[in-house]
Design a protein around this motif. Sequence first.
Motif, PDB file in Angstrom:
ATOM      1  N   ASP A 125       0.749  -1.130  -0.089  1.00 20.19           N
ATOM      2  CA  ASP A 125       0.036   0.154  -0.168  1.00 20.19           C
ATOM      3  C   ASP A 125       0.723   1.243  -0.004  1.00 20.19           C
ATOM      4  O   ASP A 125       0.628   2.256  -0.838  1.00 20.19           O
ATOM      5  N   GLN A 126       1.924   1.256   0.768  1.00 14.61           N
ATOM      6  CA  GLN A 126       2.655   2.233   0.994  1.00 14.61           C
ATOM      7  C   GLN A 126       3.890   2.644   0.275  1.00 14.61           C
ATOM      8  O   GLN A 126       4.746   3.541   0.346  1.00 14.61           O
ATOM      9  N   ASP A 184      -1.525   9.105   3.144  1.00 15.07           N
ATOM     10  CA  ASP A 184      -2.074   9.793   1.761  1.00 15.07           C
ATOM     11  C   ASP A 184      -0.629  10.059   0.794  1.00 15.07           C
ATOM     12  O   ASP A 184      -0.820  10.062  -0.201  1.00 15.07           O
ATOM     13  N   ARG A 225       0.977   7.256  -0.721  1.00 13.56           N
ATOM     14  CA  ARG A 225       0.290   6.585  -1.491  1.00 13.56           C
ATOM     15  C   ARG A 225       0.489   7.510  -3.118  1.00 13.56           C
ATOM     16  O   ARG A 225       0.584   6.887  -3.904  1.00 13.56           O
ATOM     17  N   ARG A 255       2.739   6.117  -6.285  1.00 17.05           N
ATOM     18  CA  ARG A 255       1.908   5.469  -7.139  1.00 17.05           C
ATOM     19  C   ARG A 255       2.544   4.881  -8.550  1.00 17.05           C
ATOM     20  O   ARG A 255       2.192   3.980  -8.994  1.00 17.05           O
TER      21      ARG A 255
END
Length: 338
Positions: free
Chosen positions: A203-204, A304, A307, A311
Amino acid sequence: MTNNSKNWLHIDPAAETEKICTRLRHILSKSLKRRGLVVAVSGGIDSSVTLALSVRAIGAERVVAVLMPERHSSENTLDLSSKVADAFGVEKIHENISGILEAVGFYWRYDAAVKSVIPEYGTGWKSKIVIPNVIETKGFNFFSVVAQKPDGTQVKERLPLKAYLEVVAATNFKQRMRKVLEYYHADRLNYAVAGTPNRLEYDQGFFVKLGDGAADVKPIAHLYKSQVYALAEYLGVPEDIRRRPPTTDTYSLAQGQDEFYFSLPYDKMDLCLYAKNNNLPLAEAAQATGLTADQVQRVFEDIDTKRATTRYLHMGPVLVDDVPEIKNVRQDQQDRQD
């Protein structure tokens, strides 16, 4: 941790193991069409659980563990990775990558970047890079290099952007060289490569593109780190591996993941990520983690940020125009997986 929060990450290890193994068998035979799995084993919890699941899914005779320490690895890395391979009865292949890293200039490139900040850095020194704890700082996060002299004393200096990028670019050689060897063994055996990230890392963006981020299948990417530990106990991963603190094992000086990348130790980071993913109130997340609501908010903002900035690591090559025939092949593959 509150009694309620303990249930957030609860899983049934037996049911989860069966689900993962069933999917692994399907993916391997139907989507990837490969005979077995190659797993890079580091002696850490994630690679150990991935190895155990692979063996449970398809049998030890169709799984190979590749052990790839180098000059900066922890002294117990090879022993622990050998121990887990032996525990699950798989073939183990030892590839010391120090010579490869020497050939591509990793060591001198890394040393030069550190010397640009700490000129006296040299033979016998060890080092790592660290970042301030996000819950204790309200401003811009920055990296520092911590260097340890041969006599054990330490020096800490803030890393300017140029030196930081050079350090990271150099250390990324390690993950990419390891992946080259994983795919060598996978190709010669007609096996697939199993990646080892847990949900926090996936995720991170805590991985190197075309390095440890590259794999054919990632069996535990949907599991929070706490859940990986639960599976480790169920699957019989050796206790000394289960008790080993999470480490990057990338720098010559011992480095925890929470001082290099994540805002918190994994157990609290899991709870914050779960709370954010499930839109739970700040107050509830604060009670679960023992943090203040303001601190949890800063962790949410850091999630956030990571992320957004990582990306690109999840992206495949971007085409300037469609190639319909290949696009259709990819869609067919996804349909078969579903």
